[in-house]
Design a protein around this motif. Structure first.
Motif, PDB file in Angstrom:
ATOM      1  N   ASP A  82       0.827  -1.209   0.000  1.00  0.00           N
ATOM      2  CA  ASP A  82       0.000   0.000   0.000  1.00  0.00           C
ATOM      3  C   ASP A  82       0.860   1.257   0.000  1.00  0.00           C
ATOM      4  O   ASP A  82       0.559   2.221  -0.693  1.00  0.00           O
TER       5      ASP A  82
ATOM      6  N   ARG B 111       1.437   7.188  -6.523  1.00  0.00           N
ATOM      7  CA  ARG B 111       0.362   8.097  -6.904  1.00  0.00           C
ATOM      8  C   ARG B 111       0.788   9.543  -6.665  1.00  0.00           C
ATOM      9  O   ARG B 111       0.619  10.415  -7.498  1.00  0.00           O
ATOM     10  N   GLU B 112       1.384   9.763  -5.487  1.00  0.00           N
ATOM     11  CA  GLU B 112       1.801  11.126  -5.154  1.00  0.00           C
ATOM     12  C   GLU B 112       2.890  11.618  -6.083  1.00  0.00           C
ATOM     13  O   GLU B 112       2.889  12.777  -6.489  1.00  0.00           O
TER      14      GLU B 112
ATOM     15  N   SER C 196       0.616   4.264  -2.776  1.00  0.00           N
ATOM     16  CA  SER C 196       0.254   5.656  -2.497  1.00  0.00           C
ATOM     17  C   SER C 196       1.413   6.587  -2.825  1.00  0.00           C
ATOM     18  O   SER C 196       1.204   7.695  -3.330  1.00  0.00           O
TER      19      SER C 196
END
Lengths: 522, 372
Positions: free
Chosen positions: A125, A132-133, A129
């Motif tokens: 995870d 994505r950032e 994330s």
């Protein structure tokens, strides 16, 4: 998690992102900061300039929670806050990019950015994330990085970009950058400034600590000048100039340009032919180095740090043997089978101001007087007797300290207790006093304050005018341009080209530093 | 994060060691009280045993002599940033050197020849034993800690073989050499003073104590006044800078180890030439290792080393007295007390640094405030 940047996310009641009121901090008897009051507007780039030891870093360390202030208060967005640790600072939205990067070299970019926020037991995870950032950052600020590259393989400019990403990913709305351009090429500096402007446009407040006035003028909206722990002035950048800033920093008028006449060169004193050097694991460090250095000239060596300049200087100083090629120094032939050691190099008339004065130039625990005979402790400076003549060493030290204006003028003080500029003056005094015929100079003004820079530059030019052949290695392009008669640019251990200083522009040298040939870089 | 102001020099070299010593004594006092003895009477027995009883001072100084030599050996290497743990083995070999000289020359030459030769031989043998680790460190980068430890074991085995074999006294069972000829005895102070009709209690204290004092002075001059000392300290503080300055770093390392080994070897002049008058198994009995604590406590300075040696000498002598006087305090207990002092003044040397410096700074500030 959304990236919190800009006014949109936070309710602001104050026009100032940061206010410092009467901040004081002392270390023992040294007052590093006295009654510092400072206000930085939201979404502005604020510069802080000052000489070394003026108290810039202390102030920023207080703001980032690494030191606690003795008295005074800090307001963030108009609200008084207490910052006791860097964790407090980060939760208040303050991020800091240190001068020396805090990255794990053998981790990938992704792993470094993820550090401290790995998510659950499994990394899945956290990785998702973070990726994505990173995409968001790329679209928003144009900060491109390859997340799977290992940090140790990346150029310095990119590493710094990772530090900035780490800081704003933590939700920083206030970003402190400590001397960010010291290790960058001009082109890398430009792209850093582009990122800073983009951040400002999104509402990030930026504090830029630097000693380079050109950068202050280029990027900041406002600037504060610190001297002796006090703010001696705050200006809007558009209403000031480098001259005024320099004067405020030093407290007197400063000559920013070095005055020098055209060089009158003499005979060749150092001649290098096809010199090559490999590291222990066979990586080439220097390849096919060929050039001449003549009496009465300053040959500047430009290049991003780590492109072979350090090795080149160590070879000339006799601290390192090389593998191929040969060189002739003051009439002595040297090759891999006939090496020459630092001691005999010095005796032939070679002076060496090493680029790292802490590692090479000085013994920090030795007193100033002991350091002033370092490398010359077998000469008459220490007397002729069985024991070292303390009186002679001391009187030599007193002369040197006076002639080179070393402060404090105390020959008994250990070198470590002098400021960077005065430590450098000790090294320069020692090497110049021997009246070398060839002088190898590395980063003569690194970490040296502006008043001392002026002095050191003058000394180098004066030595050149006396006929000394000077090889000047510096990562400060301004310094190379100001002092050199000819400029040699290095990239990956090779000479990219040699220019006359008349043909040299910052842009052209910058391109050559990136490895582009002289003709194409015109 | 409040950083402590630096400790004034006098507090660093005097106050801090004294506080460390008191802390060690406090812990020892608690332990002795737990054993059911009165700590204060124990302390008084120790002090009397070390300095007051007849011949006690002589014994204390005899131990002190050993510690001075081994402490200097460790300290000189420390100044070049090397940790010579091989003092034990170097002293052992020094004993061999002294012994061989005494056995070969003792019967045929006068003390004026035998003694200097034996003293020099002890220094040379000690130096030779330190040479190999020094060479390996300088030229091959083999860590001096590892090699000197290994050389302690080699020395030990070598001496067992020599003392049980080629050098053993004919017809003897115990592994030791024959007793030297009297020409090779280093004169004892009690005998020297008796010859000028001053009567003092007999003790093993001998002329090697004077040699130790001379070694302290020599150490000071060498380290702080000579060019070699300058190079040695430069290598110790910053090897790269030393190389830059044209100092031949490997050469300095090897010579420093030779001097270090020589100091350790000289310990044998006290034990072998002064007291035992023969080479015997394990005569070094740990003095080489205690030298590390002595150098640490004495901050590698001759004055400090002298004081630390005196302290350890008093502990050895007074401790033996303690063992004697109290039933519940055994020989092992005395070792615990010595260990405490080594712990507090060595490993924990800077434990009280911060509180002490804060305390001193607050006193100074108050004084300033009063003055203003």
């Amino acid at each position: 998690m959304a990236i919190k940047t800009g006014k949109g996310d936070v309710e602001t009641t104050s026009p100032f992102a940061i206010e410092l009121q009467n901040v004081c901090k002392s270390f023992g008897r040294v007052q590093a900061n006295r009654n510092i009051s400072l206000a930085v507007e939201n979404a502005a780039i604020h510069g802080i300039v000052g000489e070394n030891g003026a108290g810039k870093s202390t102030l920023m360390n207080i703001l980032f929670g690494l030191h606690s202030a003795d008295s005074g208060s800090i307001l963030i967005d108009g609200k008084p806050v207490e910052i006791r640790s860097s964790a407090d600072a980060i939760s208040l939205g303050i991020g800091m990019v240190h001068q020396h990067f805090m990255l794990v070299p053998n981790f990938t970019v992704l792993e470094n950015i993820m550090l401290g926020r790995e998510g659950d037991m499994l990394l899945k995870d956290g990785i998702a994330s973070t990726m994505r950032e990173l995409e968001e950052l790329e679209t928003e600020y144009g900060m491109q990085v390859n997340p799977h590259a290992k940090v140790e393989d990346l150029p310095v400019g990119t590493r710094q970009r990772i530090e900035i990403i780490k800081a704003i990913r933590g939700g920083a709305r206030i970003l402190i950058l400590d001397e960010p351009t010291g290790v960058l090429t001009p082109q890398e500096t430009d792209s850093l400034f582009a990122i800073l402007r983009a951040l400002r446009a999104r509402g990030v407040t930026i504090i830029l600590i630097t000693h380079k006035l050109a950068e202050i003028m280029a990027i900041t909206d406002s600037v504060s000048i610190i001297r002796d722990g006090k703010i001696v002035g705050s200006r809007e950048t558009s209403k000031t100039n480098s001259g005024e800033l320099a004067e405020l920093m030093v407290g007197r008028e400063v000559l920013l340009r070095v005055e020098k006449n055209a060089a009158s060169t003499g005979e060749t004193r150092l001649s290098v032919n096809g010199l090559g050097l490999s590291s222990n694991d066979g990586q080439p460090l220097l390849t096919e180095i060929t050039f001449d250095l003549r009496a009465g000239e300053i040959l500047g060596v430009a290049g991003v740090a780590g492109n072979g300049q350090s090795e080149l200087m160590e070879v000339f100083a006799g601290m390192r043997t090389f593998d191929t090629g040969q060189m002739e120094i003051l009439g002595d032939q040297i090759d891999s089978k006939h090496p020459k050691h630092p001691d005999s190099m010095r005796k032939t008339g070679l002076g060496h101001i090493p680029e790292d004065r802490h590692q090479h130039g000085l013994v920090l625990n030795f007193e100033a007087s002991e350091n002033l005979v370092f490398g010359f402790h077998h000469t008459e400076l220490t007397g002729n007797g069985l024991l070292m003549d303390q009186k002679s060493i001391r009187s030599h030290a007193e002369t040197m300290i006076e002639r080179f204006d070393v402060r404090p003028a105390n020959p008994d003080l250990p070198a470590k207790n002098f400021s960077g500029g005065n430590q450098q003056k000790l090294v320069i005094a020692r090497e110049m006093n021997a009246e070398p015929k060839v002088l190898i100079v590395g980063q003569p003004t690194r970490g040296v304050d502006i008043g001392a820079i002026e002095f050191i530059h003058k000394q180098l030019v004066a030595l050149r005018d006396k006929g000394c052949a000077i090889l000047l290695v510096s990562v400060e392009l301004d310094e190379i341009l100001a002092l050199s008669d000819r400029i040699m640019v290095m990239n990956e251990g090779r000479i990219v080209g040699v220019l006359d200083s008349a043909d040299a522009t910052e842009r052209r040298i910058g391109l050559m530093m990136a490895g582009i040939a002289k003709e194409e870089a015109a | 994060m409040k950083s402590a102001p630096p400790l004034p020099y006098w507090a660093d070299v005097i106050l801090l060691p004294v506080i460390n010593l008191l802390a060690a004594l406090l812990v020892c006092g608690v332990i002795i009280a737990m054993l059911g003895e009165n700590p204060f009477s124990a302390l008084s027995v120790m002090i009397k045993g070390a300095f007051v009883y007849p011949s006690s001072l002589g014994y204390t100084l005899y131990y002190t002599t050993n510690f001075i030599f081994t402490g200097l050996a460790v300290a000189i290497a420390f100044h070049a940033m090397m940790f010579n743990i091989g003092g034990e083995g170097q002293a052992y070999l020094g004993g061999l050197g002294a012994g061989l000289a005494a056995l070969w020359l003792g019967a045929d030459f006068s003390p004026l020849i035998v003694l200097p030769v034996a003293v020099i031989a002890s220094a040379l043998f000690g130096a030779a034993w330190a040479f190999v680790p020094g060479y390996l460190q300088a030229k091959r980068g083999s860590h001096i800690v590892i090699t000197t430890i290994m050389f302690n074991f080699i020395a030990s085995s070598l001496m067992v073989w020599l003392l049980a074999g080629p050098l053993i006294q004919k017809g003897q069972q115990s592994p030791q050499t024959p007793t030297f000829d009297a020409n090779a005895f280093l004169p004892k102070f009690s005998e020297l003073l008796a010859s000028v009709s001053i009567d003092v209690a007999r003790s093993p204290l001998n002329l090697s104590f004077v040699l130790a004092l001379a070694a302290l002075v020599f150490f000071w001059v060498l380290v702080w006044k000579t060019r070699f000392g300058y190079e040695l300290r430069a290598v110790g503080h910053n090897q790269q800078a030393a190389h830059y300055a044209g100092i031949n770093v490997p050469r300095v390392i090897i010579i420093t180890m030779l001097i270090s080994g020589a100091f350790a070897g000289l310990m044998a002049t006290n034990e072998i030439l002064g007291v035992q008058h023969k080479v015997l198994l394990n005569f070094t009995s740990g003095y080489g290792f205690t030298g590390i604590a002595v150098a640490l406590m004495g901050r590698n300075h001759p004055v400090g080393i002298f004081l630390a040696s005196l302290l350890f000498g008093a502990l050895f002598q007074g401790g033996a007295e303690l063992d004697f006087e109290f039933d519940s305090i055994t020989r092992e207990m005395v070792l615990v007390i010595q260990g405490m002092i080594i712990l507090f003044s060595g490993a924990l040397a800077y434990m009280f640094n911060r509180p002490l410096s804060h305390f001193l700074a607050s006193i100074l500030n108050r004084k300033q405030a009063v003055n203003e």
